[in-house]
Each structure stands twice: as structure tokens, then as C-alpha cells.
Design a protein around this motif. Structure first.
Motif, PDB file in Angstrom:
ATOM      1  N   ARG A   1       0.821  -1.206   0.000  1.00 33.50           N
ATOM      2  CA  ARG A   1       0.000   0.000   0.000  1.00 33.50           C
ATOM      3  C   ARG A   1       0.856   1.258   0.000  1.00 33.50           C
ATOM      4  NH1 ARG A   1      -2.253   3.861   3.379  1.00 33.50           N
ATOM      5  NH2 ARG A   1      -0.717   3.385   4.958  1.00 33.50           N
ATOM      6  N   GLU A   2       1.924   1.241   0.806  1.00 38.21           N
ATOM      7  CA  GLU A   2       2.685   2.469   0.963  1.00 38.21           C
ATOM      8  C   GLU A   2       3.557   2.782  -0.249  1.00 38.21           C
ATOM      9  OE1 GLU A   2       2.659  -0.136   2.961  1.00 38.21           O
ATOM     10  OE2 GLU A   2       4.646  -0.630   3.751  1.00 38.21           O
TER      11      GLU A   2
ATOM     12  N   ARG B   1       8.378  11.953  -5.606  1.00 36.42           N
ATOM     13  CA  ARG B   1       9.496  11.371  -4.879  1.00 36.42           C
ATOM     14  C   ARG B   1       9.517   9.857  -4.836  1.00 36.42           C
ATOM     15  NH1 ARG B   1      11.096  14.043   0.600  1.00 36.42           N
ATOM     16  NH2 ARG B   1       9.318  12.784   1.204  1.00 36.42           N
TER      17      ARG B   1
ATOM     18  N   GLU C   1      12.971   7.696  -5.434  1.00 31.75           N
ATOM     19  CA  GLU C   1      13.658   6.844  -4.476  1.00 31.75           C
ATOM     20  C   GLU C   1      13.734   5.397  -4.931  1.00 31.75           C
ATOM     21  OE1 GLU C   1      11.300   7.681  -1.131  1.00 31.75           O
ATOM     22  OE2 GLU C   1      12.193   9.658  -0.865  1.00 31.75           O
TER      23      GLU C   1
ATOM     24  N   GLN D   1       4.467   9.110   7.567  1.00 30.17           N
ATOM     25  CA  GLN D   1       4.587   7.895   6.759  1.00 30.17           C
ATOM     26  C   GLN D   1       5.510   8.103   5.561  1.00 30.17           C
ATOM     27  OE1 GLN D   1       0.079   6.375   7.178  1.00 30.17           O
ATOM     28  NE2 GLN D   1       1.488   5.009   6.185  1.00 30.17           N
TER      29      GLN D   1
ATOM     30  N   LYS E   1       9.139   6.626   5.947  1.00 25.09           N
ATOM     31  CA  LYS E   1       8.917   5.431   5.119  1.00 25.09           C
ATOM     32  C   LYS E   1       8.387   4.273   5.957  1.00 25.09           C
ATOM     33  CE  LYS E   1      12.563   6.752   2.011  1.00 25.09           C
ATOM     34  NZ  LYS E   1      13.172   7.706   2.976  1.00 25.09           N
ATOM     35  N   VAL E   2       7.285   4.521   6.630  1.00 20.03           N
ATOM     36  CA  VAL E   2       6.683   3.460   7.431  1.00 20.03           C
ATOM     37  C   VAL E   2       5.268   3.191   6.932  1.00 20.03           C
ATOM     38  CG1 VAL E   2       8.000   3.881   9.508  1.00 20.03           C
ATOM     39  CG2 VAL E   2       5.917   5.167   9.132  1.00 20.03           C
ATOM     40  N   ASN E   3       4.804   1.995   7.173  1.00 20.42           N
ATOM     41  CA  ASN E   3       3.427   1.685   6.796  1.00 20.42           C
ATOM     42  C   ASN E   3       2.487   2.042   7.948  1.00 20.42           C
ATOM     43  OD1 ASN E   3       3.665  -0.409   8.631  1.00 20.42           O
ATOM     44  ND2 ASN E   3       4.122  -1.916   7.060  1.00 20.42           N
ATOM     45  N   ALA E   4       1.210   1.829   7.713  1.00 23.40           N
ATOM     46  CA  ALA E   4       0.222   2.260   8.703  1.00 23.40           C
ATOM     47  C   ALA E   4       0.380   1.514  10.023  1.00 23.40           C
ATOM     48  CB  ALA E   4      -1.189   2.073   8.154  1.00 23.40           C
TER      49      ALA E   4
ATOM     50  N   LEU F   1      -5.411  -1.714   7.761  1.00 22.59           N
ATOM     51  CA  LEU F   1      -5.387  -0.680   6.729  1.00 22.59           C
ATOM     52  C   LEU F   1      -4.375  -1.036   5.640  1.00 22.59           C
ATOM     53  CD1 LEU F   1      -6.168   2.010   5.582  1.00 22.59           C
ATOM     54  CD2 LEU F   1      -4.551   3.103   7.098  1.00 22.59           C
ATOM     55  N   ASP F   2      -3.217  -1.523   6.058  1.00 18.45           N
ATOM     56  CA  ASP F   2      -2.178  -1.849   5.070  1.00 18.45           C
ATOM     57  C   ASP F   2      -2.600  -2.960   4.122  1.00 18.45           C
ATOM     58  OD1 ASP F   2      -0.211  -0.030   5.608  1.00 18.45           O
ATOM     59  OD2 ASP F   2       0.607  -1.197   7.266  1.00 18.45           O
ATOM     60  N   THR F   3      -3.288  -3.950   4.673  1.00 25.48           N
ATOM     61  CA  THR F   3      -3.559  -5.113   3.835  1.00 25.48           C
ATOM     62  C   THR F   3      -4.962  -5.117   3.249  1.00 25.48           C
ATOM     63  OG1 THR F   3      -4.176  -6.307   5.827  1.00 25.48           O
ATOM     64  CG2 THR F   3      -1.934  -6.602   5.052  1.00 25.48           C
TER      65      THR F   3
END
Lengths: 411, 523
Positions: free
Chosen positions: A295-296, A346, A350, B71, B75-78, B412-414
Motif C-alpha cells: 500500500r505504501e 518522490r 527513491e 509515513q 517510510k513506514v506503513n500504517a 489498513l495496510d492489507t
């Protein structure tokens, strides 16, 4: 040709998931509807450069045979990468290629379907250009020299061909690369054909039917030429007259399969007469910046207005070879720009990776529905309090009556 | 007015130490602002008390206000992002049993407040430092330390309020403190994004250092609160000297063995509390990006709508407190609140309706629930176990928040927002089940949770006549000191807890109560 398109429109409207609800909307023609593609597994075969024993050019023929019809997907990187989609109403229709003519400067008529009368509908999708621009703070857009995909040199797809998974990958780099952006990178189109309906595992987990194939646009390792570069892919479609392209943007509450992406876009070719869908290109409003997308890694994806393109189509060998010289007159060309990158570019900077998936196929684009898990959770969650309320009321009533009856013997 | 204050303080001084003889005579010469017995001075103390908690409330929701930035830059996920909230809650699973003990027995209120404020400051600085150095585990550590201070600081804040304002203005003071907490959260939600963009303009780029600097600037509020703690400690010390006033105490007694005596009703109240709050706070933590992505809100609009729950609950809490007090029927109110919350979550999950509707409903329901749920504990637990009951409630609430926060991030992430909202709805449904069960259990056991105010009044009359009789007897036998002790009947108990909510009670109902310090559970 237009008449056959109409016939197909009638045929196709009955297929797919939303068909039942659309009954009765049309005229008498719909009586004889036969689902073009029942949701049964079908025989899908892939053939590389049929009838040509040379791997300097790429032509991939995907043939999907159903109970009473055949779908042809012809992918090629001769000229700009493109795919021809041809629906036929015969199980034995076959692709014919006149290779010497195809590779000559005048390829018109080099590709045809045998027998020609079996063709009910044909369309083409061409990936023409990749733009790169950066948006400065002053909101000016600075465009870098465009990558014209017809000037790319493409690797042979022979070794990427997987006949069981039905995938292939067209990888290319610019023939001339003065800026050196592609020295460590490449641009690729990954093609997947489907035998049955289902859903992809990796994101964006598009729902597909047997009537569709997936194409994935991948930029890997390509050095951006600016600090906040964004890429734009130009996609052109070739349609017969009487067919119009419409860009549909559907916002759905269901982001279960593609977390946090609510928007589904589809470019649908509709018959002008009864606006039934003939073919589609469908994608979620996201691209991903990773080989194993999460997702991210999501990269915002926007589409800029669909335009009828009056310009002559960049040389795409197979489009000219199939549609002949009528491209641009008997056939209409529309183009759409799909840009990747949100407020700042960005994520690509990256990760140096971008993949965008789209589904292309015949008939109505598939629609997501709630998963059984969501439905059952809601049912249990809302049902239990109701049941408890009922049971509780019964218990209370019972308890009161019991209390009352306990007192009775005193009398 | 000033006369009244003086009288009040004098009696309080006499009450505490019995040392009313320490001559207050020379004090009369002090200017109003410096005289601990005069209204202006107490107003100053009140302001300090309110700002004491401002920093920690401001910084608590920093991650929610900067979710996108955190985030993106770290660079982190929820799931990792929500761990920031979980780390805040973990220490409090244990600490809420000891907050009162630490203040009473170990540090004393003044030192305790300063120490907790320092924890908050250090925690926020480490949190910001983690961003500056681009090490996410350091940010987690910062939140952990921040959590150690934050919750206990709220206990200390309430203890101060009791010690300075017991008597007339206490409810008002609690109300003001609560409003201040909400204002802290609201300001944070709406200003942090702006600060970030300013810092970004200053540095010319976005990245961990931009985030770190922004959080450092946010940390200034903690420093400000620490200053308040120091000044307050000085003033309290001074007042103690001048008035021979005793240090404030929480007076709470926690005996974990009481847990085995908890009734089924109390456990059901715990379930309601955990499931309900788990569907509100983690949701607000993740809310900003939800409104941006699902409803296409701008960053500023999203901040505003995400803080509406806090904004609404500030003025609504006293109103609902009064309403519930006048009408009784607590379970019905809780039921209404839970159903409204469920409706608003379902609206957010399954429709594209303007989310302001759903969020306003959520804000109203949240305020109503707080007013109706918390006083119920006092009905089902004998007074000597109240400390334990509230401590336990707070503990499992924190445990629930920590676990649900992480689970929400992972979902949320998945699975995306629809599933997340379905999950929150399921949590609310669980608490709905508990409310329904509570209703029937209460009905079958003949409990008093769902009495209307009239029925209560009847009982109160009986109790009051009894109490009057007792009081008369006691008055004959005991001195004035004993008279001031809180009465032990249900009615006064209940009022103590209502006053925790900032409900405006008639003056004669209010009483200072040790367990008021647990008001912090209300966040």
C-alpha cells in the motif's frame, strides 16, 4: 463493419456480470443474445511470431477459444507497442500474417483473420509515447524530450514467454539514448492472458474475466532527468466508426482489494446506437513503486482528458497492417494521457521503479463486489445484538412469569 | 466574591492540618495577585493548571496531525505508524495502577508533577530526535517515555485541582481543564500541518529532518507545560507555607485482589469501555488520511474534520452531564450513544455522504457516552474499591487501545479503509452487545443502573432522611472536622463522579473525592 459491431454489442451486452440487470433495456435485437464469453475456463494458447522463424521482431498471438467463438489478442512491438483485439464468432478463426509485407514500409493488409467474415469486432490499443516532465514551484511544467516508444529497440520476448502462466514481457530501451537515462534501466510491458475469471494476487489485484487480459507498464531503473520528474504514458485507441470511447471514473466505497484506492477508471468503447460496451481498458487510479507492491508504495495516477486524436498515429506496424490505410479516417483514434506521481514525484525518485496495471478486454468491464468476509462480519456484528435483544426479552418475560408462578401456590 | 474565597480557603486550611493557627495576619498586605487566598491569585493558579496538561494533550495527537508526513518521511506503513500510539499506551497498562501511589507516597504532588512533565518533555524531544536522525525505533522509544509521563501528569493535574479548588469551583475547574485538553488536541490537529509546511519552506525540502524540526517546535508546548509545573510547584509550596495547607493527595487505594469481587455488570462496563474507545481513538489516529483519500478532502479540511470530535465534546460534555443527571436511565443513554456511533461508522464505511454528518454524530455520541458510562462504575462498586475499579478500567482501556491501534494499522495496510471501518463497526457492535447484556443483567438482578432520576430521588429522600438523622447524631458527638468528611451514600458518590466529567452540579452536591483523579481516563 459497423453492422457487425452492432451485432457484437448485442452479443456482448449479455455476457459478463451485470448482464441480467440490463435486460429489457434494449430493442428487439437482444432476443438472440448469446453470451460471447461464458465464464467457463477456455483454451488459451500463445504463439510467438507465427510463421516466422526469426526473433528480431516480436509478435505474440494469444488465442482464446470459447464454446462458439474465439478472441484474438495480437501483441507486437513492431513500431510502437500495441495490441489488436479481435472478437470472432467462429471457433476456428485463425490469424494470418504476411511477414514480408508486414516488415516492409507499407504493411497495410499484412495481418488479417481467416475467415474475415467471422470478425464481429476489432479494436487496437497503442502505447505511443512516454513523456517526462517536472513541475517547478511556479507551477510551470518543464517537459523533457519525449520518449517515442516506436523508436525503441525491443528485446526478443521469446525467453520471457511462459505458456503455463500465460505471460510475456516486452522490454525495450530507446534506440538512441543521449541522456543516458536508460543505461541502467528499461521500459517494459508485461502481458498476462487469462483462462478464467478471478483476481490477481499482487496489488492492485484487479478483478478479471476470461474476456480480458492484463498489461502492466513497468519503468525500472530509468534515471529521471529532473529532481521531481513525473512520467506520463500516452495511450491511443483505434476504433471503428460508430463506436465512441468514454472515460468512466467510478468512485467505489470498496477499497478492500486495492487498499486506500477508491477510484476505478475505465476507458469504454461504446456502440453509438445503443451505448452497449464493446471493449474496455480498465485501471485503478494508482501505480506502485515496488516489485512486490504494498500500500505504501502507491504512486498516484491521474488521467488527463480523453481526446479525439486527429494526428496520424505513430507508426505501429500491426495497427497499419490490420486496419490498413483507413486509420484516421474510417477509424477514429482517441488518446489519453496517464500521469504517475502525486504532489511530488518522490516515490519514483527513491525507488526507481514504477508499475501500472490495466485490464483490457471485451464487453463490460468487471465490477468489484463486497467480499464474503465483509458481508459476513457485518451480518454477525449487526445480527448478534438483535438476537441478544430478542433472547434477552424472552428471558426477562420468562423470569417474570416464573416469579409470578412461584407466588401462586400461596393461594 | 473575594470574601467568599477567603472564607473558603480558611475553612480548607483548618480542615487539612488543624493548624489554622499559623497566623495569616501579615498576608493581608500582599497584592491580590500574590495572595493565595484571593481570587486573582487562584485564577492565575487555575490558568497554570490548565496549561499544565496542554503540552501533553497537544503532543499526544501529533502523529495523527502529521500522518502523511510521518509515513512519507520515515517510510513506514500504517501498522508501524499506529505503533506510535500503541507505544504511548503500553506503559499505562501498568502505570495507571501506580500513578496515585507515586504521587502520594513517593514524590508528592509537586515533585511528581515536575517529574512527569519532564518525562513528557524528554519523550517528545526523543520522539523528534528519532525523526531528525531518521531512526524510527527512537521515535517509538520517545512515545513510550512520553506515555509514562502523559497519563500520570493528568492524574497530578486533577490532584492539584482538588487541592486548590475543593469546594465551590471544583466542577468548573475540572470542566475548564477538560476543555483545555480538547483545545490542545484541536489546536494540534489544525496547526501541525501548517508548521510542517513552514519548516518545509524554510529548509526547502521535505524529509526526516523537516519532520523532526516540526516535532521539536511542537515540543515547545511541553516545555511550556513544564514551566507551568515549576511555577505551580513554587506557588503551591508558597501557599503551603503561608496558609499551612497540606500537599494535595490523590488518596487512591488500589488493591488488585478486589478484582475477584467485581460484579458481572462491572465487567460488562469494562467491555463497553474498551470496545467503544478502541473504535474512536485509533480511528482519529488514522482519520486524516482517510478523509483525504476517500473523500478527497484537502489536508486542512481533513485536519478540521478530524478534530471535530474534540471540538464538539468540549461544550457538549457539561450539557450531557446535566441531562443524564436530570433524567437518569444511564444504560439507555449509553445505548443511544453506542448506536449513534455505530451508525456514524457505517455511514463512513458504506457511503460517500458528507463525512461532516458522520463525524458530528460521532462527536455527540462520544460526549454522551462519556457522561453516561463513567458514573455507572460508581453505582456498581463499593466506594473502597473504586480506586481499583477505575485503575483497572484505565489499564484495560490502554491495553485495548494499544492492541487495536496496531491491528487497525495492519488492517489498513492489507485490507484498506472499508475493511477497517467494518472492523471498527464490529468493535462498536461488541460494545453494543455488552450494553444489551448489561441492560438485561441489570434488569434481572434489580440493579439501579437504569433508574430514572425520579426513582433515584425517592430513594434519595429515604437515604437523606436517614442521613439527616445520622448527621444530627454525629453532629452531637463529633467535632466540625468529621462533619466535612464526604458522605457515603450513593447519591453523593454519584455526584463525585459526575463532577469528574465537568458536569455542573449544584454546589451542595459537590464533594472532593480522591478518585476524581481518574478523570484522566476520559482523555
Amino acid at each position: 463493419m459497423a453492422a457487425s459491431a452492432l451485432l457484437l454489442a448485442a452479443l456482448l451486452a449479455a455476457g459478463g456480470r451485470g448482464a441480467a440487470g440490463r435486460e429489457g433495456a434494449g430493442g428487439g435485437r437482444r432476443q438472440d443474445r448469446v453470451p460471447l464469453r461464458p465464464l467457463l475456463p477456455l483454451q488459451v494458447s500463445m504463439q510467438y511470431n507465427p510463421g516466422w522463424n526469426n526473433s528480431s521482431v516480436n509478435l505474440l498471438h494469444v488465442r482464446a477459444v470459447g464454446p462458439s467463438d474465439t478472441l484474438h489478442y495480437i501483441w507486437s512491438s513492431i513500431g510502437a507497442p500495441a495490441v489488436l483485439l479481435v472478437a470472432t464468432e467462429s471457433r476456428s478463426s485463425a490469424l494470418r500474417v504476411n511477414w514480408t509485407q508486414l516488415l516492409s514500409p507499407a504493411p497495410a493488409g499484412a495481418i488479417w483473420i481467416d475467415p474475415p467474415s467471422s470478425v464481429v469486432y476489432s479494436t487496437a490499443v497503442v502505447f505511443t509515447k512516454v513523456f517526462e516532465y517536472s513541475e517547478a514551484k511556479t507551477l510551470e511544467e518543464l517537459f523533457y524530450p519525449t520518449y517515442d516508444l516506436s523508436d525503441f529497440s525491443w528485446d526478443s520476448i521469446n525467453h520471457t514467454l511462459n505458456h503455463t502462466a500465460l505471460t510475456a514481457e516486452f522490454t525495450g530501451v530507446p534506440a538512441t539514448d543521449p541522456s543516458g537515462s536508460f543505461s541502467n534501466g528499461s521500459l517494459a510491458f508485461r502481458v498476462t492472458a487469462y483462462e478464467a475469471s478471478g483476481r490477481d494476487g499482487p496489488l492492485p489485484s484487479l478483478l478479471h474475466t476470461a474476456n480480458s487480459s492484463k498489461v502492466e507498464f513497468v519503468l525500472a531503473g530509468v534515471a529521471p532527468r529532473g529532481n521531481s520528474s513525473r512520467f506520463v504514458l500516452e495511450v491511443a485507441t483505434v476504433e471503428e466508426t460508430g463506436v465512441v470511447q468514454r472515460l468512466r471514473s467510478a468512485r467505489s466505497i470498496d477499497d478492500e482489494y486495492t487498499p486506500t484506492i477508491f477510484e476505478m477508471l475505465s476507458l469504454v468503447a461504446e456502440s453509438q446506437n445503443d451505448s452497449s460496451a464493446l471493449s474496455f481498458l480498465q485501471w485503478k487510479a494508482t501505480a506502485y513503486g515496488s516489485q512486490s507492491p504494498r500500500r505504501e508504495d502507491s504512486i498516484q495516477c491521474r488521467s488527463r482528458g480523453l481526446q479525439a486524436a486527429n494526428w496520424t498515429l505513430p507508426v505501429s506496424g500491426i495497427v497499419h497492417a490490420y486496419f490498413g490505410e483507413g486509420v484516421g479516417s474510417t477509424y477514429t483514434i482517441s488518446a489519453i494521457n496517464i500521469s504517475f506521481g502525486g504532489e511530488d514525484g518522490r516515490v519514483y525518485q527513491e525507488k526507481r521503479y514504477l508499475s501500472w496495471s490495466a485490464l483490457l478486454g471485451f464487453g463490460q468491464p468487471p465490477k468489484d463486489t463486497f467480499s464474503p468476509l465483509v458481508i459476513s462480519i457485518m451480518a454477525v456484528a449487526l445480527g448478534t445484538p438483535m438476537v441478544m435483544l430478542l433472547v434477552g426479552s424472552c428471558v426477562v418475560l420468562f423470569a417474570q412469569r416464573k416469579r409470578y408462578s412461584e407466588y401462586e401456590p400461596i393461594n | 466574591m473575594a470574601e467568599e474565597e477567603r472564607a473558603l480557603l480558611a475553612s480548607a486550611g483548618g480542615d487539612d492540618g488543624g493548624g489554622g493557627g499559623g497566623s495569616p495576619g501579615p498576608l493581608r498586605a500582599l497584592p491580590a495577585l500574590c495572595d493565595p487566598r484571593r481570587f486573582p491569585h487562584r485564577l492565575l493558579v487555575l490558568a497554570l493548571m490548565c496549561f499544565l496538561g496542554f503540552g501533553s494533550y497537544f503532543c499526544y495527537d501529533n502523529p495523527a496531525a502529521l500522518q502523511t508526513q510521518v509515513q512519507r518521511d520515515m517510510k513506514v506503513n500504517a501498522a508501524q505508524f499506529m505503533a506510535l500510539y500503541a507505544w504511548y499506551s503500553w506503559p499505562n497498562v501498568v502505570l495507571c495502577f501506580f500513578g496515585g501511589f507515586l504521587i502520594d507516597r513517593v514524590f508528592g504532588i509537586r515533585l511528581g508533577t515536575i517529574i512527569f512533565s519532564i518525562f513528557v518533555c524528554v519523550g517528545q524531544v526523543i520522539f523528534a530526535l528519532g525523526a531528525l536522525l531518521n531512526t524510527f525505533w527512537l521515535m517509538d522509544l520517545g512515545r513510550f517515555i512520553f506515555g509514562i509521563g502523559g497519563e500520570s501528569l493528568a492524574v497530578a493535574q486533577n490532584t492539584y485541582a482538588v487541592s486548590w479548588f475543593k469546594g465551590k469551583e471544583l466542577n468548573l475547574v475540572f470542566g475548564l481543564q477538560l476543555s483545555m485538553a480538547r483545545i490542545g488536541s484541536t489546536v494540534n490537529m489544525n496547526i501541525m500541518g501548517w508548521i510542517y509546511s513552514r519548516v518545509q519552506d524554510l529548509l526547502g525540502y521535505t524529509g526526516p529532518s523537516t519532520l523532526g524540526l516540526t516535532l521539536m517546535i511542537g515540543g515547545v508546548t511541553c516545555l511550556f507545560s513544564l514551566t507551568c509545573a515549576l511555577i505551580l510547584a513554587y506557588l503551591d509550596k508558597r501557599a503551603e507555607k503561608l496558609l499551612c495547607k497540606e500537599q494535595g493527595k490523590t488518596g487512591e487505594v488500589i488493591k488488585l485482589t478486589d478484582v475477584k469481587d467485581f460484579s458481572l455488570s462491572l465487567w460488562l462496563i469494562f467491555v463497553i469501555c474498551v470496545c467503544y474507545y478502541a473504535a474512536v481513538f485509533p480511528f482519529i489516529g488514522l482519520g486524516k488520511v482517510f478523509f483525504i483519500e476517500k473523500f478527497k478532502f484537502s489536508s486542512r479540511e481533513a485536519s478540521a474534520i478530524n478534530s471535530i470530535v474534540y471540538i464538539i465534546s468540549a461544550p457538549m460534555s457539561p450539557v450531557f452531564g446535566l441531562l443524564v443527571d436530570k433524567l437518569g436511565k444511564n444504560i439507555i443513554w449509553v445505548l443511544c450513544a453506542v448506536i449513534t456511533t455505530l451508525a456514524s461508522h457505517i455511514m463512513l464505511a458504506f457511503t460517500f455522504w458528507n463525512p461532516w454528518i458522520a463525524m458530528c454524530l460521532l462527536g455527540v455520541a462520544y460526549s454522551l457516552l462519556a457522561c453516561a458510562l463513567w458514573p455507572m462504575v460508581a453505582f456498581v462498586v463499593p466506594e473502597h474499591q473504586l480506586g481499583t475499579a477505575y485503575g483497572f478500567m484505565q489499564s484495560i482501556q490502554n491495553l485495548g487501545l494499544a492492541i487495536i491501534a496496531i491491528a487497525a494499522g495492519m488492517i489498513l495496510d492489507t485490507r484498506g479503509y472499508l475493511f477497517l471501518e467494518v472492523f471498527f463497526s464490529a468493535c462498536v457492535c461488541l460494545s453494543l452487545i455488552a450494553v444489551v447484556m448489561l441492560y438485561f443483567v441489570n434488569h434481572l438482578t434489580g440493579g439501579d443502573l437504569n433508574w430514572s432520576a425520579k426513582e433515584r430521588e425517592k430513594l434519595q429522600k429515604v437515604a437523606a432522611t436517614e442521613a439527616e438523622e445520622q448527621e444530627r447524631l454525629r453532629r452531637q458527638n463529633e467535632d466540625d472536622l468529621a462533619k466535612l468528611r464526604p458522605k457515603a451514600d450513593d447519591f453523593s458518590l454519584r455526584n463525585k463522579y459526575l463532577s469528574k466529567l465537568g458536569a455542573q452540579l449544584p454546589d451542595n452536591y459537590s464533594s472532593c473525592l480522591s478518585t476524581m483523579v481518574h478523570r484522566s481516563v476520559l482523555k
